[in-house]
Design a protein around this motif. Structure first.
Motif: not given
Ligand code: FES
Ligand code: FES
Length: 156
Positions: A96-102, A132-137
């Protein structure tokens, strides 16, 4: 017109046209903002909800398809033990980074691990291919699901 359906276990009704999107009703009329809007085209998985126990992208579902049916959002799922396990694994593995996709990933993960234990990496990637996630790789999310899918098996 009035549309009746079941939302997170409760009978609800809402004034809506048949063509309004389930995503908008969930977020605007019921303040359930855990279901996110990303692409609006069925490509990112941010808006995943269960509709009669099947995962769907709420951005693609008109309210006409929801009449009398059962919707479960991330808020509804969050009362379950399963959710708590998934949440912990995502946090522990840095998924979890920005959490938007979580929320969308959690819905897909819930579906994946409830159907099968000891998933291979390829099965996990395939199972999460609609998110899709833009943060975690992604690898940290894959690791979280790997850990979850191994729990309860001989591999611990
Ligand atoms: S917002 Fe629904 S799939 Fe992206
Ligand atoms: S954690 Fe930011 S988009 Fe996935």
């Amino acid at each position: 017109m009035k549309i009746r359906f079941v939302l997170n276990g409760e009978n609800v009704s809402v004034e809506s046209s048949m063509t309004r999107r389930l995503l908008d009703v969930i977020r605007s009329d019921f303040d359930l903002t855990g279901t996110k809007e990303g692409c609006s085209e069925g490509e990112c998985g941010a808006c995943l909800v269960y509709l009669d126990k099947e995962l769907v992208n709420a951005c693609l579902i008109p309210m006409g398809n929801v009449v009398g049916r059962e919707v479960l959002t991330i808020e509804g799922l969050s009362n379950s033990e399963e959710y708590k396990r998934v949440e912990k694994a995502f946090i522990d593995e840095g998924g979890v980074q920005c959490g938007y996709c979580t929320p969308g990933f959690v819905m897909s993960t819930n579906e994946l691990i409830k159907n099968k234990k000891d998933l291979s990496e390829d099965e996990i990637k395939e199972g999460l291919s609609g998110n899709l996630c833009r943060c975690t790789g992604y690898q940290s999310i894959v690791e979280a699901v790997k850990k979850l899918s191994g729990e309860g098996s001989n591999n611990g």
